[in-house]
Enzyme design. Sequence first.
Site, PDB file in Angstrom:
ATOM      1  N   ASP A  52       0.740  -1.177   0.076  1.00 38.89           N
ATOM      2  CA  ASP A  52       0.059  -0.079   0.104  1.00 38.89           C
ATOM      3  C   ASP A  52       0.926   1.294   0.190  1.00 38.89           C
ATOM      4  OD1 ASP A  52       0.860  -0.096   2.725  1.00 38.89           O
ATOM      5  OD2 ASP A  52      -1.020   0.039   3.645  1.00 38.89           O
ATOM      6  N   SER A  53       2.288   1.110   0.039  1.00 40.56           N
ATOM      7  CA  SER A  53       2.862   2.118  -0.378  1.00 40.56           C
ATOM      8  C   SER A  53       2.850   2.639  -1.563  1.00 40.56           C
ATOM      9  CB  SER A  53       4.400   1.774  -0.121  1.00 40.56           C
ATOM     10  OG  SER A  53       4.676   0.542  -0.907  1.00 40.56           O
ATOM     11  N   ASP A  91      -0.884  -6.430  -0.318  1.00 34.64           N
ATOM     12  CA  ASP A  91      -1.176  -5.583   0.876  1.00 34.64           C
ATOM     13  C   ASP A  91      -2.611  -5.751   0.997  1.00 34.64           C
ATOM     14  OD1 ASP A  91       0.530  -5.176   2.859  1.00 34.64           O
ATOM     15  OD2 ASP A  91       1.143  -3.042   1.741  1.00 34.64           O
ATOM     16  N   LYS A 120      -0.759  -9.494   2.877  1.00 33.25           N
ATOM     17  CA  LYS A 120      -0.057  -9.023   4.253  1.00 33.25           C
ATOM     18  C   LYS A 120      -1.072  -8.197   4.792  1.00 33.25           C
ATOM     19  CE  LYS A 120       3.283  -5.864   3.709  1.00 33.25           C
ATOM     20  NZ  LYS A 120       2.928  -4.938   4.379  1.00 33.25           N
ATOM     21  N   GLU A 122      -1.313  -5.424   8.472  1.00 38.98           N
ATOM     22  CA  GLU A 122      -0.563  -5.128   9.607  1.00 38.98           C
ATOM     23  C   GLU A 122      -1.207  -5.182  10.876  1.00 38.98           C
ATOM     24  OE1 GLU A 122      -0.096  -0.575   8.971  1.00 38.98           O
ATOM     25  OE2 GLU A 122       0.834  -1.089   6.901  1.00 38.98           O
ATOM     26  N   GLU A 189       8.971  -3.944  10.575  1.00 43.46           N
ATOM     27  CA  GLU A 189       9.404  -2.468   9.992  1.00 43.46           C
ATOM     28  C   GLU A 189       9.827  -1.817  11.129  1.00 43.46           C
ATOM     29  OE1 GLU A 189       6.564  -0.912   7.235  1.00 43.46           O
ATOM     30  OE2 GLU A 189       7.519   1.017   7.254  1.00 43.46           O
TER      31      GLU A 189
HETATM   32  O1  KIV Z   1       3.731  -1.159   1.690  1.00 47.82           O
HETATM   33  C1  KIV Z   1       4.710  -1.561   1.692  1.00 47.82           C
HETATM   34  O2  KIV Z   1       5.452  -1.300   0.678  1.00 47.82           O
HETATM   35  C2  KIV Z   1       5.206  -2.476   2.724  1.00 47.82           C
HETATM   36  C3  KIV Z   1       6.570  -2.821   2.877  1.00 47.82           C
HETATM   37  C4  KIV Z   1       7.642  -1.728   2.355  1.00 47.82           C
HETATM   38  C5  KIV Z   1       7.016  -3.544   3.946  1.00 47.82           C
HETATM   39  O3  KIV Z   1       4.672  -2.417   3.747  1.00 47.82           O
END
Ligand code: KIV
Length: 311
Positions: A52-53, A91, A120, A122, A189
């Site tokens: 989600d970056s 994510d 993934k 959080e 992280e």
């Molecule tokens: O969203 C992301 O890119 C991330 C990572 C860099 C671990 O969660």
Amino acid sequence: MSAAAKPSSAVQVAELRRMREAGEKIAALTCYDASFALLEDRAGVDVVLVGDSLGMVIQGRNTTTAVTVADIAYHSRLVAPFLQRAFLVADLPFLSFATRERALDASQRVMQEGGAKMVKLEGGREQADIVEYLAVRGVPVCAHLGLQPQLIHKMGAFKVQGREDAAAEAMLRDAKILEEAGADLMVLECIPSSLGKRITEQAHIPVIGIGAGPDVSGQILVLQDILNISPTVTLGHKPRFVKNFMEGAPDIEGAIRAYVQAVKSAAYPAPEHCFGDAVAVPKALPGGKSRKAAGSLPKTSPAHAHRSPRR
Ligand code: KIV
């Protein structure tokens, strides 16, 4: 042997576990489109994350909270067809796993529409129920502990996590609980290297670090950070754990190869990319320097973490 019967050389959960057991470092990198997916796969990246970056490096937002499941499914769909070997993780964005049903729907979308092989999410022990709910239904899950950028509006700032003893112990327990709930992979992280090491030693699953020190099973970074083109870097807020792999590389593919090589050989992360444990800082520093200016002191302040100001 027909193509269908050929053993697949594609990375799977079992291969990630084997790498962990064998002490072979796992090289992971984010990716959001076809061109980079092809390059990352060719360069030997083991795990590709549609993170989600993307809200920050692709959409130019200040945080990741506006990213939707549709965004992640869309970018996963662009990436998936170009990965022959790398393992695709997607994510689950902010609030998309707030209930069991939402988590299952979101996982279904990013896996069926997007082609991801793992999701993934959080969070610590409070997510154990969701992790278990997904895992028993055949959804491989990567847990994400330490700095959780989706909590930015609660935390107010991106800070190194787990520096105090109580917080470190709580994170160790969270890691154990999430593994017992069925997580197959874990991202840590922005935590002190010593805690990254302890969590990895305790775990039976691969642990991938971003600002979690060298003693983890592998490393992950944001693609635009290693290419030195992310808004964070351009605006002068380079996070401590980011290394510019374009330096000395002939081209973008060369930079990605250099990153993979540096992770595999454990040349990255170097001490300057890692966070130390908190130490008692003298009230007055020699030479009247402010704490901020004292470059050699371990950082106790915001990580300027990878999603600091514009990211
Ligand atoms: O969203 C992301 O890119 C991330 C990572 C860099 C671990 O969660």
